[in-house]
Design a protein around this motif. Sequence first.
Motif: not given
Lengths: 407, 388
Positions: B8-13, B21-22
């Motif tokens: 769904w998402e990855l940092p920094p977004f 966690a992903c």
Amino acid sequence: MGAICFYFQVHQPSRIKKYRVFDIGRDHVYFDDSSSDNTNNKEVFLKVSKKCYLPTNELILRLLQRYKGFKIAYSFSGIFLEQAEHYSAEVLDSFRKLIDTGRVELLSETYYHSLSFFYSKKEFEKQVDLHNDIINKLFGTNTQVFRNTELAYTNELAQWAENKGFKGILAEGWDPILGWRSPNYVYSPKGTKKIKLLLKNYKLSDDVAFRFSDRSWVEWPLTVQKYASWLSETEKDAQTINLFMDYETFGEHQWEDTGIFSFLNAFPQEVLKNKELYFATPDEVVTKFRSVGEVDVPNVLTWADTERDLSAWVGNDIQNSAIVTLYGLQDRIFETGDKEIISDWRKLTTSDHFYYMCTKWFNDGDVHQYFNPYDSPYDAYINFMNILSDLTLRLETTRGGENNARK
Amino acid sequence: MRVLMFGWELPPFNSGGLGEACYRLTKALVAKGVGITFVLPKRQDINLDFMNVIFADLPEVGEAYTICCESDTKGRKPVSMTDAAVMYAQKAILIATKYPHDVIHSHDWFTYPAGIAAKRVSGKPFIAHIHSSEYDRTGGNGANKQVWEFERMGLLEADRVIANSKYMKGIVVREYGVDPGKIDVVYNAVDRESVKPKGEVSLGLEKLKEIGYKIVLFLGRITLQKGPEYFLLAAKKVLEADSKFVFVVVGNGDMYEKMIMDSARFGIAKNVIFAGFLRGEQRNKVIDICDVYVMPSVSEPFGITALEAASLGKVVIISKQSGVSEVLKGALKVDFWDTDEMANKILASLRYKPLAGLISKIARSDVDRLTWEVSADKCINVYKSLES
């Protein structure tokens, strides 16, 4: 082969109820929990009575009547007897019947089942005296042999017991202390002249107390025949096989459906089949035999865990903080002369309170947690410290026997 | 081993713990030789050196966990979340054809349709990883039926399910009727270094500490699931006993305004600070500066922030209704609704000094045991179990 010397520890602590920071200064009742929690002492007492004390006493009485050679010893904590007086005359009577047979010896210990020997000798002596008083009052008998809470023992304790006139004292028969020697003989504590030392045969004791119902144990199921054969296999000239265990082994730690009562029922007959085995009480054993040698225990030895030290009670920072804070109040407690304050403080010296704060079980199994009425060791500590805070407040408002804080 | 992973998402977004966690999990998996193609729904400026991140190019959609009512899925936003999940699945068909893989791994409901679609195309086994369920987000009441259905479908269609705690596993079995035999528990981990504050960020809270205030922190979405109202109730009780406390609420959510109103209504507004959503250094700093971190979640599948706070040596008080309570022994535990006990523990942990010391010592060894390497190993075992 020689004497089978049974001693059963009979103890129930006065657990402290759920007590929050907000209760400090408002609620001075610490022990009488009437809720459905595991800290309701009356409920726990009645539950254990039903599962253990009553049925086991009934069985032991039958065995004493049937086998004239059968003998045992008990050590009651004062705090247990006090609860028995309050909660169940039936339990107290059933013990009296056993003692009336004349073949049941009672041992001496601290009234409050405390570790006071290591924190306040003065309080320790007082608690031994109080214990002596209640034994005298309830059973009209005296004690000759001393055993300390959790079997916690040092040379110094033995020297104290000798000075007090005890004929014998009990300790754990731990291999690192004994070296090549066997626990199945009578020894002398280092630094004493007359008093004799009886050592628990922990292997044979724990086979019953801990392993009896353990299905992963290679010897499971433990039949009385097998067990009696192990007793017969001890040294030819052995003086005594000391089987020391909690009385709650019968019916409470080992439930009825494990067959523990059938085991106990068949035990005397099976043992007495061997003509070289007989039953004797601690006093009889120390009177009969001479010491075969000296045992030196400079550091505290107990019957708990693989360390056999006090680490289950004072092994972490919160346990130490709790016990040091408690004994730090001692002088001020007695200065009040207030009976209830003194009694409350003494009930807090019971070793179980500190055991509940043990964090060792986080890593090694759950023996500790099974007996813990609190959610966690931290909860036990918070409860205990909250109560000490309240007790301290009571001290501040109480001077010379006048208790203004009490509602 | 090639994994096609739908996220769904990855940092920094990222809006929450899922992206973090992903990121950590994939990094640990790659270090162990797993090849990952990570699919994100939307094009973003993300460039990772350790794995190939590709984009499904969906139109603008909302935040991952904001769905609590019909209006979030119908209307208002350009595309509803559930419609977007279907679009994601349509894109997944093409992606699955283009990127060769041995196993498909999807993270939470939004990516399950994509995972199932990919499986239809490639015939490879599909793993549904569940970090948070609609049941947790709504406390079981007023769950969005469509989301629930997507979740259920994904969990039932999956060849294996990975739950982030036994607590989560219990919900998946009980609420979604999934066979417990196909569920593996893989705990999240914490990377102490990534939490430790580095720069000199100032939050203005230092002054309060200097004049003797104790700081109690809530950090999480301000939604029903996270139990912010229990935090305020406990705060009220603490302040009645001791006024030298400041309660800091970090996060955003649909209960934000209500919490502000409540703090005024309780008469504790001057001791409660609402800091809004913080990320990065500021977030780490606020954890570092607090004395006690409280996680009063009503239902918390894992609760990684508790681990992060514990890794910084903080006393953490966590609800028993959480996955993290299974692995964090160095923590005080309460029922989320028991605000008397929560207040008792907040006060006691600061009043009785040796307690905080022991808890952080024990937490340290808990945290040392919980590494992403361990989590990655467990995921690899799941992959391998599907190979044959």
